[in-house]
Structures are given as structure tokens and as C-alpha cells.
Scaffold this active site. Structure first.
Site, PDB file in Angstrom:
ATOM      1  N   CYS A  16      30.928  45.876  48.551  1.00 52.58           N
ATOM      2  CA  CYS A  16      30.362  46.025  47.209  1.00 52.58           C
ATOM      3  C   CYS A  16      31.446  46.654  46.333  1.00 52.58           C
ATOM      4  CB  CYS A  16      29.060  46.816  47.202  1.00 52.58           C
ATOM      5  SG  CYS A  16      29.189  48.553  47.622  1.00 52.58           S
ATOM      6  N   CYS A  30      36.509  39.211  46.211  1.00 56.68           N
ATOM      7  CA  CYS A  30      36.650  39.100  47.661  1.00 56.68           C
ATOM      8  C   CYS A  30      37.454  37.850  48.000  1.00 56.68           C
ATOM      9  CB  CYS A  30      35.272  39.028  48.307  1.00 56.68           C
ATOM     10  SG  CYS A  30      35.313  39.138  50.092  1.00 56.68           S
ATOM     11  N   CYS A  74      30.179  42.046  44.128  1.00 55.64           N
ATOM     12  CA  CYS A  74      31.600  42.267  43.815  1.00 55.64           C
ATOM     13  C   CYS A  74      32.247  41.029  43.190  1.00 55.64           C
ATOM     14  CB  CYS A  74      32.376  42.744  45.040  1.00 55.64           C
ATOM     15  SG  CYS A  74      32.440  41.602  46.403  1.00 55.64           S
TER      16      CYS A  74
END
Length: 135
Positions: free
Chosen positions: A13, A91, A87
Site C-alpha cells: 500500500c 508497483c 498504490c
């Protein structure tokens, strides 16, 4: 992942201070060591959210000793499953990895009464994921 290796799950997160830490805490506890658990954040805070710590303590899980960590490419590479929680596109994506995005409210700045339902939803999702990984 081989049949004899433990699967590795990475929870990500933004701040690595609430949702991902709660998910990692549940996975560690509920898997009984059958899953390698990592957590990280794209913009980690300096400490775990105290309300998340309190909510997990109500479940008998201590996450107070955890430290938010920065998301690294290496962590993603070594994981079999990557669970993101708000997020966005930060990523890194690698072919052959299983990715899931769990849409969960960020517990930051929320009182315990609002964090409990978030915690409970995380637990439900972790239990479902664990059931798939350890069949």
C-alpha cells in the site's frame, strides 16, 4: 514457486503503515509459517498507524514491532503473489506473477470504529487467499 517451496506473498500500500501491515499480520498468523510474507509501500511512513496496531491487537495479533519498508523491485521479483491496496501504478509488474488489487479504505486518520470493518475485510480476503495458496 515449486511444490515444496512456501509461496511468497507481498502486500503493498502507499504508506505501508495500515492496510498492508494488517494483511501481513493476518497472513503470518493464519498461515502458521506456510507462507512467506512481505509488505512494503510506495511512500512508507516512519511508523505503523497506532489505530491499525490497536485494531490488530483486538484480534490477538501484534504488529507493533513492524516497520514500514520501501517497495523494491527485488521484493516484487521474489514474490509469487503481489497484493496491492491503493498504490496505483507504482508497483512494478513482472510476467508470471499473480497480481490482485484489493480496493480498501485507507485507515489513516480514522478512529478505531472505522478501522475495525477495514480490518475485518482484510482478514476475510487473507483467509480466502490463504485457502487458494494452501489447498
Amino acid at each position: 514457486m515449486t511444490d515444496t517451496a512456501r509461496p511468497t506473498v507481498l502486500f503493498v500500500c502507499v504508506h505501508n503503515a495500515g492496510r498492508s501491515q494488517m494483511a501481513a499480520g493476518f497472513m503470518r498468523e493464519l498461515s502458521g509459517g506456510r507462507v512467506e510474507v512481505l509488505s512494503a509501500g510506495s511512500e512508507p511512513k516512519d511508523r505503523i498507524n497506532p489505530v491499525a496496531i490497536e485494531a490488530m491487537a483486538e484480534e490477538g495479533i501484534d504488529i507493533a514491532g513492524s516497520t514500514p519498508k520501501i517497495l523494491t523491485t527485488e521484493a516484487v521479483k521474489e514474490s509469487d503473489v503481489v497484493i496491492t491496496m491503493g498504490c496505483g501504478d507504482t508497483c512494478p509488474v513482472f510476467p508470471g506473477k499473480r497480481y490482485e488489487d484489493w480496493e480498501l479504505t485507507d485507515p489513516a486518520g480514522r478512529p478505531i470504529d472505522e478501522v475495525r470493518p477495514i480490518r475485518d475485510e482484510i482478514k476475510r480476503r487473507v483467509e480466502a487467499l490463504l485457502g487458494e495458496l494452501i489447498a
